[in-house]
Design a protein around this motif. Sequence first.
Motif, PDB file in Angstrom:
ATOM      1  N   LEU A   1       0.851  -1.194   0.000  1.00 38.69           N
ATOM      2  CA  LEU A   1       0.000   0.000   0.000  1.00 38.69           C
ATOM      3  C   LEU A   1       0.879   1.232   0.000  1.00 38.69           C
ATOM      4  CD1 LEU A   1      -2.676  -1.013   2.688  1.00 38.69           C
ATOM      5  CD2 LEU A   1      -2.909  -1.130   0.202  1.00 38.69           C
ATOM      6  N   ASN A   2       0.583   2.134  -0.916  1.00 41.29           N
ATOM      7  CA  ASN A   2       1.461   3.283  -1.113  1.00 41.29           C
ATOM      8  C   ASN A   2       0.689   4.597  -0.940  1.00 41.29           C
ATOM      9  OD1 ASN A   2       3.817   4.641  -1.698  1.00 41.29           O
ATOM     10  ND2 ASN A   2       3.629   4.418  -3.909  1.00 41.29           N
ATOM     11  N   GLY A   3       0.223   4.826   0.302  1.00 38.19           N
ATOM     12  CA  GLY A   3      -0.426   6.104   0.613  1.00 38.19           C
ATOM     13  C   GLY A   3      -1.861   6.213   0.142  1.00 38.19           C
ATOM     14  N   ILE A   4      -2.663   5.150   0.351  1.00 37.72           N
ATOM     15  CA  ILE A   4      -4.050   5.219  -0.122  1.00 37.72           C
ATOM     16  C   ILE A   4      -4.932   5.964   0.875  1.00 37.72           C
ATOM     17  CG2 ILE A   4      -3.792   3.069  -1.433  1.00 37.72           C
ATOM     18  CD1 ILE A   4      -5.738   1.783   0.603  1.00 37.72           C
ATOM     19  N   SER A   5      -5.910   6.675   0.338  1.00 34.71           N
ATOM     20  CA  SER A   5      -6.898   7.401   1.141  1.00 34.71           C
ATOM     21  C   SER A   5      -8.280   7.181   0.538  1.00 34.71           C
ATOM     22  CB  SER A   5      -6.600   8.906   1.163  1.00 34.71           C
ATOM     23  OG  SER A   5      -5.325   9.176   1.709  1.00 34.71           O
ATOM     24  N   PHE A   6      -9.242   6.882   1.405  1.00 37.53           N
ATOM     25  CA  PHE A   6     -10.638   6.765   0.936  1.00 37.53           C
ATOM     26  C   PHE A   6     -11.554   6.854   2.155  1.00 37.53           C
ATOM     27  CE2 PHE A   6      -9.352   2.423   1.863  1.00 37.53           C
ATOM     28  CZ  PHE A   6     -10.451   1.869   2.519  1.00 37.53           C
ATOM     29  N   LYS A   7     -12.850   6.990   1.898  1.00 35.63           N
ATOM     30  CA  LYS A   7     -13.797   7.050   3.017  1.00 35.63           C
ATOM     31  C   LYS A   7     -15.045   6.223   2.703  1.00 35.63           C
ATOM     32  CE  LYS A   7     -15.962  11.488   1.682  1.00 35.63           C
ATOM     33  NZ  LYS A   7     -17.381  11.154   1.615  1.00 35.63           N
TER      34      LYS A   7
ATOM     35  N   ALA B   1     -22.891  -1.270  -5.310  1.00 33.12           N
ATOM     36  CA  ALA B   1     -22.234  -0.195  -4.542  1.00 33.12           C
ATOM     37  C   ALA B   1     -22.762   1.190  -4.912  1.00 33.12           C
ATOM     38  CB  ALA B   1     -20.728  -0.251  -4.782  1.00 33.12           C
ATOM     39  N   GLN B   2     -22.561   2.127  -3.979  1.00 30.36           N
ATOM     40  CA  GLN B   2     -22.831   3.541  -4.273  1.00 30.36           C
ATOM     41  C   GLN B   2     -21.558   4.243  -4.751  1.00 30.36           C
ATOM     42  OE1 GLN B   2     -24.252   2.359  -1.068  1.00 30.36           O
ATOM     43  NE2 GLN B   2     -26.004   1.889  -2.371  1.00 30.36           N
ATOM     44  N   HIS B   3     -20.436   3.906  -4.134  1.00 32.96           N
ATOM     45  CA  HIS B   3     -19.149   4.499  -4.510  1.00 32.96           C
ATOM     46  C   HIS B   3     -18.121   3.402  -4.702  1.00 32.96           C
ATOM     47  CE1 HIS B   3     -21.062   8.155  -2.849  1.00 32.96           C
ATOM     48  NE2 HIS B   3     -20.285   8.780  -3.721  1.00 32.96           N
ATOM     49  N   ALA B   4     -17.093   3.708  -5.482  1.00 30.20           N
ATOM     50  CA  ALA B   4     -16.068   2.702  -5.761  1.00 30.20           C
ATOM     51  C   ALA B   4     -14.697   3.357  -5.901  1.00 30.20           C
ATOM     52  CB  ALA B   4     -16.410   1.935  -7.037  1.00 30.20           C
ATOM     53  N   TYR B   5     -13.694   2.587  -5.532  1.00 31.78           N
ATOM     54  CA  TYR B   5     -12.293   2.987  -5.679  1.00 31.78           C
ATOM     55  C   TYR B   5     -11.571   1.873  -6.414  1.00 31.78           C
ATOM     56  CZ  TYR B   5     -13.311   6.434  -2.023  1.00 31.78           C
ATOM     57  OH  TYR B   5     -13.850   7.475  -1.299  1.00 31.78           O
ATOM     58  N   VAL B   6     -10.756   2.244  -7.378  1.00 26.96           N
ATOM     59  CA  VAL B   6      -9.961   1.270  -8.131  1.00 26.96           C
ATOM     60  C   VAL B   6      -8.541   1.304  -7.598  1.00 26.96           C
ATOM     61  CG1 VAL B   6      -9.097   0.590 -10.400  1.00 26.96           C
ATOM     62  CG2 VAL B   6     -11.411   1.535 -10.191  1.00 26.96           C
ATOM     63  N   LEU B   7      -8.063   0.154  -7.100  1.00 22.33           N
ATOM     64  CA  LEU B   7      -6.692   0.032  -6.607  1.00 22.33           C
ATOM     65  C   LEU B   7      -5.802  -0.562  -7.692  1.00 22.33           C
ATOM     66  CD1 LEU B   7      -7.766   0.587  -3.707  1.00 22.33           C
ATOM     67  CD2 LEU B   7      -6.247  -1.216  -2.930  1.00 22.33           C
ATOM     68  N   GLU B   8      -4.656   0.044  -7.890  1.00 21.00           N
ATOM     69  CA  GLU B   8      -3.642  -0.504  -8.799  1.00 21.00           C
ATOM     70  C   GLU B   8      -2.287  -0.393  -8.118  1.00 21.00           C
ATOM     71  OE1 GLU B   8      -3.896   1.360 -12.629  1.00 21.00           O
ATOM     72  OE2 GLU B   8      -5.883   0.518 -13.056  1.00 21.00           O
ATOM     73  N   THR B   9      -1.639  -1.526  -7.934  1.00 17.61           N
ATOM     74  CA  THR B   9      -0.317  -1.606  -7.280  1.00 17.61           C
ATOM     75  C   THR B   9      -0.193  -0.702  -6.048  1.00 17.61           C
ATOM     76  OG1 THR B   9       0.614  -0.005  -8.865  1.00 17.61           O
ATOM     77  CG2 THR B   9       0.876  -2.337  -9.382  1.00 17.61           C
ATOM     78  N   GLY B  10      -1.156  -0.871  -5.138  1.00 15.34           N
ATOM     79  CA  GLY B  10      -1.086  -0.196  -3.849  1.00 15.34           C
ATOM     80  C   GLY B  10      -1.476   1.256  -3.831  1.00 15.34           C
ATOM     81  N   ALA B  11      -2.064   1.753  -4.905  1.00 14.46           N
ATOM     82  CA  ALA B  11      -2.486   3.158  -4.958  1.00 14.46           C
ATOM     83  C   ALA B  11      -3.894   3.255  -5.538  1.00 14.46           C
ATOM     84  CB  ALA B  11      -1.514   3.966  -5.808  1.00 14.46           C
TER      85      ALA B  11
END
Length: 234
Positions: A17-23, A201-211
């Motif tokens: 994980l390279n500094g991910i942020s989400f809520k 889902a209502q919201h989504a985040y796409v992770l790629e190589t820890g970001a």
Amino acid sequence: MLSVENLHYSYGAIKALNGISFKVDEGEIVALIGANGAGKSTTLSNISGILHPQQGSIKYRGTDISKLPPHKVVEAGISLVPEGRRVFSRMTVLENLEMGAYIRKSKAEVNESIENVFTRFERLKERRNQLAGTLSGGEQQMLAIGRALMSKPKLLLMDEPSMGLAPMLVQEIFSIIKEINDSGTTILLVEQNAYMALSVAQHAYVLETGAIALSGTAEEMANNPAVKKAYLGE
């Protein structure tokens, strides 16, 4: 409800994980999608207390939980449905559910929750005295979900709930996820099946190589050309 800020985690020299942020806001289903090795399961392990961030913070209802052990995270109101189901194979269905309620003191309330699980998963009721290891994959997934619900979580973390299941069972599991959310439980959903995840889902985040590579409403992600190409097979 849940706020993850600048989360870093490495396995030795490998940066997961390279500094991910989400809520995650109360009442939502939020999906984390991405390929194998993107950091999705590591994220859930950090939130649930199995791992602890090397940098950054995890706040649940305004309180930093990033240093809490797993049982304290459960007590705070967060429960995990682990990847690969991880049922206690040599224990019965009923004993697995009772294990999920270990933080609860009232026997009457525990029994009520068991009956609620059996109402939601009738197949588990029929197999209440059967060893969990003898259940089918779909039944084990239902048991893993039921066990997580026994602590009455406000936030349910789900790690690849559709993994290894036949398409018809995948539909059933996602109907259950929607139903759990409709009954008032917030859900953070990690899932490789991006199509199904974005459908609930209502919201989504796409992770790629820890970001975090992309984020937005589930509808925006479903219509995003890059997401379509990489995860939706278009």
